[in-house]
Design a protein around this motif. Sequence first.
Motif, short mmCIF file in Angstrom:
data_model
loop_
_atom_site.label_atom_id
_atom_site.label_comp_id
_atom_site.label_asym_id
_atom_site.label_seq_id
_atom_site.Cartn_x
_atom_site.Cartn_y
_atom_site.Cartn_z
N GLN A 80 5.30 -3.86 -1.84
CA GLN A 80 4.68 -3.23 -3.04
C GLN A 80 3.53 -2.09 -2.51
O GLN A 80 2.91 -1.79 -1.90
CB GLN A 80 3.58 -4.41 -3.58
CG GLN A 80 2.82 -3.96 -4.59
CD GLN A 80 3.23 -3.90 -5.79
OE1 GLN A 80 4.36 -4.36 -6.32
NE2 GLN A 80 2.94 -2.60 -6.42
N ASP A 81 3.63 -0.93 -3.48
CA ASP A 81 2.96 0.20 -3.19
C ASP A 81 1.69 -0.14 -3.78
O ASP A 81 1.27 -1.21 -4.45
CB ASP A 81 3.60 1.41 -4.08
CG ASP A 81 3.42 1.18 -5.47
OD1 ASP A 81 2.43 1.33 -6.20
OD2 ASP A 81 4.53 1.08 -6.22
N GLY A 82 0.67 0.90 -3.36
CA GLY A 82 -0.84 0.70 -3.61
C GLY A 82 -1.18 1.00 -5.08
O GLY A 82 -2.32 1.18 -5.31
N TYR A 83 -0.14 1.67 -5.74
CA TYR A 83 -0.80 2.11 -7.24
C TYR A 83 -0.71 1.12 -8.43
O TYR A 83 0.04 1.39 -9.11
CB TYR A 83 0.15 3.58 -7.24
CG TYR A 83 -0.19 4.55 -6.57
CD1 TYR A 83 -0.62 5.85 -6.87
CD2 TYR A 83 0.26 4.56 -5.27
CE1 TYR A 83 -1.18 6.85 -6.24
CE2 TYR A 83 -0.42 5.70 -4.40
CZ TYR A 83 -0.64 6.65 -4.99
OH TYR A 83 -1.19 7.90 -4.32
N PHE A 84 -1.51 0.09 -7.93
CA PHE A 84 -1.43 -0.81 -8.94
C PHE A 84 -2.93 -0.63 -9.48
O PHE A 84 -3.88 -0.61 -9.12
CB PHE A 84 -1.24 -2.21 -8.64
CG PHE A 84 -1.84 -2.60 -7.37
CD1 PHE A 84 -3.09 -3.13 -7.18
CD2 PHE A 84 -1.34 -2.61 -6.17
CE1 PHE A 84 -3.91 -3.62 -6.29
CE2 PHE A 84 -1.92 -2.93 -4.98
CZ PHE A 84 -3.25 -3.37 -4.92
N THR A 85 -3.04 -1.20 -10.79
CA THR A 85 -4.43 -1.15 -11.48
C THR A 85 -4.93 -2.81 -11.51
O THR A 85 -6.22 -2.89 -11.19
CB THR A 85 -4.43 -0.63 -12.92
OG1 THR A 85 -3.45 -1.47 -13.71
CG2 THR A 85 -4.11 0.84 -12.89
N ASP A 86 -4.16 -3.76 -11.32
CA ASP A 86 -4.53 -5.12 -11.67
C ASP A 86 -4.06 -5.55 -10.33
O ASP A 86 -2.92 -5.79 -9.89
CB ASP A 86 -3.71 -5.78 -12.72
CG ASP A 86 -4.39 -7.25 -12.85
OD1 ASP A 86 -5.14 -7.83 -11.89
OD2 ASP A 86 -3.68 -8.03 -13.70
N PRO A 87 -5.22 -6.14 -9.57
CA PRO A 87 -4.78 -6.78 -8.14
C PRO A 87 -3.79 -7.91 -8.30
O PRO A 87 -3.11 -8.26 -7.37
CB PRO A 87 -5.94 -7.25 -7.64
CG PRO A 87 -6.99 -6.31 -8.33
CD PRO A 87 -6.72 -6.02 -9.59
N GLY B 276 0.91 -1.49 0.13
CA GLY B 276 -0.12 -0.11 -0.06
C GLY B 276 0.92 1.30 0.14
O GLY B 276 1.91 1.29 -0.03
N ALA B 277 0.19 2.41 0.07
CA ALA B 277 0.61 3.67 -0.04
C ALA B 277 1.44 4.03 -1.23
O ALA B 277 1.48 3.33 -2.36
CB ALA B 277 1.70 4.04 1.11
N LYS B 278 2.27 5.49 -1.29
CA LYS B 278 2.64 5.74 -2.47
C LYS B 278 4.32 5.07 -2.61
O LYS B 278 4.66 4.46 -1.57
CB LYS B 278 2.97 7.23 -2.50
CG LYS B 278 1.52 8.13 -2.62
CD LYS B 278 1.91 9.68 -2.38
CE LYS B 278 0.69 10.47 -2.12
NZ LYS B 278 1.09 11.79 -2.11
#
Length: 245
Positions: free
Chosen positions: A134-141, A108-110
């Motif tokens: 892993q940051d939270g800025y992903f489009t595919d889980p 999560g987070a930036k």
Amino acid sequence: MKTASILGVHFHAVTMQQAVDVAMSRIRARQKGYVVTPNPEIVDLCCRDREYMGIVNRAALVLPDGIGIIYAAKILGEELCGKVAGIEFAENLVAAMAKENMRLFLLGAKPGVAEKAGENLCKKYPGLVLAGTQDGYFTDPQTAVDAINACGGADVVFVCLGAPKQERFMANYMDEIHATLFCGLGGSLDVFAGIAKRAPKIFIKLGLEWFYRLLCQPSRIGRMMKLPKFLLIVIRERLFGGKRK
């Protein structure tokens, strides 16, 4: 464990230590599950989304995060042991994990925040193993699922994606991930990374952490107004709706 029903959300009536003990027991037994920490906003969302309420109520631990939940329990005549804030639960859990050299993954987070949070936690709690981030800025889980599995898995994953995204992620992907316990913790990584600060202890002790955040961020006034609205709904439930079990 005893539960207290707040507008249909079933909170576990546990102390902080009991919550950590339950979590550690599940980790040692490799018993998969996830932890949620609902505040009044999340309870309100549950009331408007029954599918989401089901996800929350299926959690291994449903912890009362927020003084508004404690007030609501008192109004409804439900018994809780007190507030169990997600950020405090997380830190207590990490301290216990470090004693057994357990592996933690931060999600999560930036970009860069999870790495800094992990670095700080490992310094503070020697023995803790940072499995990965892993940051939270992903489009595919699936990106997050693959990242956790690629590092060899973990004992615990802190899922800090904000509600309702984090709860849906845990419920939908838990079985695909090589980890045992998942904890939905909102913005906790920003605090662990030193980017955001919690309220002074006196505010926390008096149940005024929300007020401190408002002083620091006046733009939160819209969100803060949801608390009195929530309590009015609870009072109406007490007066006219009876207790939901």
